[in-house]
Design a protein around this motif. Structure first.
Motif, PDB file in Angstrom:
ATOM      1  N   GLN A  75       3.386  -3.524 -15.273  1.00  0.00           N
ATOM      2  CA  GLN A  75       3.886  -2.164 -15.459  1.00  0.00           C
ATOM      3  C   GLN A  75       4.699  -1.760 -14.233  1.00  0.00           C
ATOM      4  N   THR A  76       5.527  -0.744 -14.389  1.00  0.00           N
ATOM      5  CA  THR A  76       6.227  -0.167 -13.241  1.00  0.00           C
ATOM      6  C   THR A  76       5.853   1.291 -13.105  1.00  0.00           C
ATOM      7  N   ILE A  77       5.832   1.735 -11.871  1.00  0.00           N
ATOM      8  CA  ILE A  77       5.475   3.115 -11.562  1.00  0.00           C
ATOM      9  C   ILE A  77       6.505   3.649 -10.573  1.00  0.00           C
ATOM     10  N   VAL A  78       7.054   4.823 -10.860  1.00  0.00           N
ATOM     11  CA  VAL A  78       7.995   5.468  -9.947  1.00  0.00           C
ATOM     12  C   VAL A  78       7.238   6.530  -9.170  1.00  0.00           C
ATOM     13  N   CYS A  79       7.305   6.433  -7.844  1.00  0.00           N
ATOM     14  CA  CYS A  79       6.565   7.338  -6.981  1.00  0.00           C
ATOM     15  C   CYS A  79       7.469   7.907  -5.896  1.00  0.00           C
ATOM     16  N   SER A  80       6.959   8.937  -5.233  1.00  0.00           N
ATOM     17  CA  SER A  80       7.658   9.503  -4.089  1.00  0.00           C
ATOM     18  C   SER A  80       6.658  10.095  -3.114  1.00  0.00           C
ATOM     19  N   HIS A  81       6.853   9.804  -1.849  1.00  0.00           N
ATOM     20  CA  HIS A  81       6.115  10.394  -0.737  1.00  0.00           C
ATOM     21  C   HIS A  81       6.827   9.998   0.532  1.00  0.00           C
ATOM     22  N   ASP A  82       6.442  10.591   1.664  1.00  0.00           N
ATOM     23  CA  ASP A  82       7.209  10.313   2.876  1.00  0.00           C
ATOM     24  C   ASP A  82       6.371  10.092   4.132  1.00  0.00           C
ATOM     25  N   ARG A  83       5.065   9.914   3.979  1.00  0.00           N
ATOM     26  CA  ARG A  83       4.226   9.700   5.165  1.00  0.00           C
ATOM     27  C   ARG A  83       3.446   8.396   5.031  1.00  0.00           C
ATOM     28  N   TYR A  84       3.110   7.807   6.185  1.00  0.00           N
ATOM     29  CA  TYR A  84       2.372   6.540   6.195  1.00  0.00           C
ATOM     30  C   TYR A  84       0.990   6.680   5.547  1.00  0.00           C
ATOM     31  N   ASP A  85       0.309   7.808   5.780  1.00  0.00           N
ATOM     32  CA  ASP A  85      -1.006   7.979   5.170  1.00  0.00           C
ATOM     33  C   ASP A  85      -0.896   8.050   3.650  1.00  0.00           C
ATOM     34  N   GLN A  86       0.237   8.531   3.150  1.00  0.00           N
ATOM     35  CA  GLN A  86       0.444   8.596   1.710  1.00  0.00           C
ATOM     36  C   GLN A  86       0.720   7.206   1.127  1.00  0.00           C
ATOM     37  N   ILE A  87       1.397   6.360   1.896  1.00  0.00           N
ATOM     38  CA  ILE A  87       1.590   4.970   1.470  1.00  0.00           C
ATOM     39  C   ILE A  87       0.228   4.323   1.264  1.00  0.00           C
ATOM     40  N   GLU A  88      -0.629   4.485   2.259  1.00  0.00           N
ATOM     41  CA  GLU A  88      -1.952   3.875   2.200  1.00  0.00           C
ATOM     42  C   GLU A  88      -2.770   4.436   1.040  1.00  0.00           C
ATOM     43  N   GLU A  89      -2.723   5.749   0.852  1.00  0.00           N
ATOM     44  CA  GLU A  89      -3.477   6.366  -0.236  1.00  0.00           C
ATOM     45  C   GLU A  89      -2.964   5.894  -1.596  1.00  0.00           C
ATOM     46  N   GLU A  90      -1.650   5.821  -1.752  1.00  0.00           N
ATOM     47  CA  GLU A  90      -1.058   5.365  -3.017  1.00  0.00           C
ATOM     48  C   GLU A  90      -1.498   3.938  -3.341  1.00  0.00           C
ATOM     49  N   LEU A  91      -1.402   3.049  -2.364  1.00  0.00           N
ATOM     50  CA  LEU A  91      -1.809   1.657  -2.578  1.00  0.00           C
ATOM     51  C   LEU A  91      -3.303   1.566  -2.894  1.00  0.00           C
ATOM     52  N   THR A  92      -4.116   2.352  -2.210  1.00  0.00           N
ATOM     53  CA  THR A  92      -5.569   2.344  -2.424  1.00  0.00           C
ATOM     54  C   THR A  92      -5.911   2.796  -3.840  1.00  0.00           C
ATOM     55  N   ILE A  93      -5.235   3.819  -4.317  1.00  0.00           N
ATOM     56  CA  ILE A  93      -5.465   4.281  -5.693  1.00  0.00           C
ATOM     57  C   ILE A  93      -5.241   3.128  -6.670  1.00  0.00           C
ATOM     58  N   MET A  94      -4.156   2.399  -6.474  1.00  0.00           N
ATOM     59  CA  MET A  94      -3.824   1.330  -7.413  1.00  0.00           C
ATOM     60  C   MET A  94      -4.815   0.172  -7.346  1.00  0.00           C
ATOM     61  N   VAL A  95      -5.131  -0.314  -6.145  1.00  0.00           N
ATOM     62  CA  VAL A  95      -6.038  -1.469  -6.071  1.00  0.00           C
ATOM     63  C   VAL A  95      -7.463  -1.082  -6.447  1.00  0.00           C
ATOM     64  N   ASP A  96      -7.863   0.154  -6.173  1.00  0.00           N
ATOM     65  CA  ASP A  96      -9.208   0.580  -6.571  1.00  0.00           C
ATOM     66  C   ASP A  96      -9.375   0.641  -8.094  1.00  0.00           C
ATOM     67  N   MET A  97      -8.275   0.756  -8.806  1.00  0.00           N
ATOM     68  CA  MET A  97      -8.308   0.756 -10.269  1.00  0.00           C
ATOM     69  C   MET A  97      -8.068  -0.647 -10.825  1.00  0.00           C
ATOM     70  N   GLY A  98      -8.068  -1.651  -9.940  1.00  0.00           N
ATOM     71  CA  GLY A  98      -7.949  -3.037 -10.380  1.00  0.00           C
ATOM     72  C   GLY A  98      -6.541  -3.597 -10.415  1.00  0.00           C
ATOM     73  N   ALA A  99      -5.567  -2.844  -9.914  1.00  0.00           N
ATOM     74  CA  ALA A  99      -4.179  -3.314  -9.949  1.00  0.00           C
ATOM     75  C   ALA A  99      -3.872  -4.217  -8.763  1.00  0.00           C
TER      76      ALA A  99
END
Length: 173
Positions: free
Chosen positions: A71-95
């Motif tokens: 799948q593809t997901i279009v996202c937007s954010h501008d801080r390093y902590d948001q990068i980490e949070e976004e990635l964590t959301i995805m891998v925690d759901m098994g992605a």
């Protein structure tokens, strides 16, 4: 060991491993510089091997594409902590986060392989991001970017979308 023998052994090592192997690891194994390994990888790719260069090293993907839920997901954010949070959301759901893509107004699509599938991968990636002086690719597009992800099922994908929307990261296409 000749150059051809080393390159054949590199192919064999990459085919056997499901996890990326760094150029440094390969250079130590063969007693050559990391630059020699980079050149070897370029030649091996030219011979037709699909070698991904991820932030964690080199990898030859071996998964049957027909069985994957990509799948593809279009996202937007501008801080390093948001990068980490976004990635964590995805891998925690098994992605598994396969890559990041930006659509640059001059250069078009710019894609970088990530291959992030665990919190440890996220830690390693974020450490590299924070230690470098380089900006993330999304800095080129005001924070907007696309991830290609592999998900275990549609339910996991829907949960990821829902959570990214809650955080304000998801952009409807």
């Amino acid at each position: 060991m000749t150059t051809d023998e080393r390159r054949k052994e590199i192919i064999s090592i990459l085919k056997k491993n499901t996890e990326p192997i760094t150029g440094t690891e390969l250079s130590k194994k063969f007693g050559v510089s990391r630059q020699v390994i980079v050149q070897d990888i370029a030649v091996i790719r030219a011979e037709g091997y699909n070698i991904l260069a991820t932030s964690n090293g080199y990898l030859i993907p071996t998964i049957d594409e027909k069985k994957r839920n990509i799948q593809t997901i279009v996202c937007s954010h501008d801080r390093y902590d948001q990068i980490e949070e976004e990635l964590t959301i995805m891998v925690d759901m098994g992605a598994k986060v396969l890559d990041v893509i930006v659509d640059h107004p001059v250069y078009g699509e710019i894609r970088s392989s990530l291959m992030i599938g665990s919190r440890m991968d996220i830690e390693d990636f974020m450490e590299k991001v924070k230690k470098s002086s380089a900006q993330p690719l999304s800095a080129l597009t005001g924070g907007e970017h696309i991830h290609t992800i592999e998900v275990p099922n549609d339910r996991a994908y829907e949960k990821i979308i829902r959570k990214l929307k809650e955080k304000g990261y998801f952009i409807n296409e």
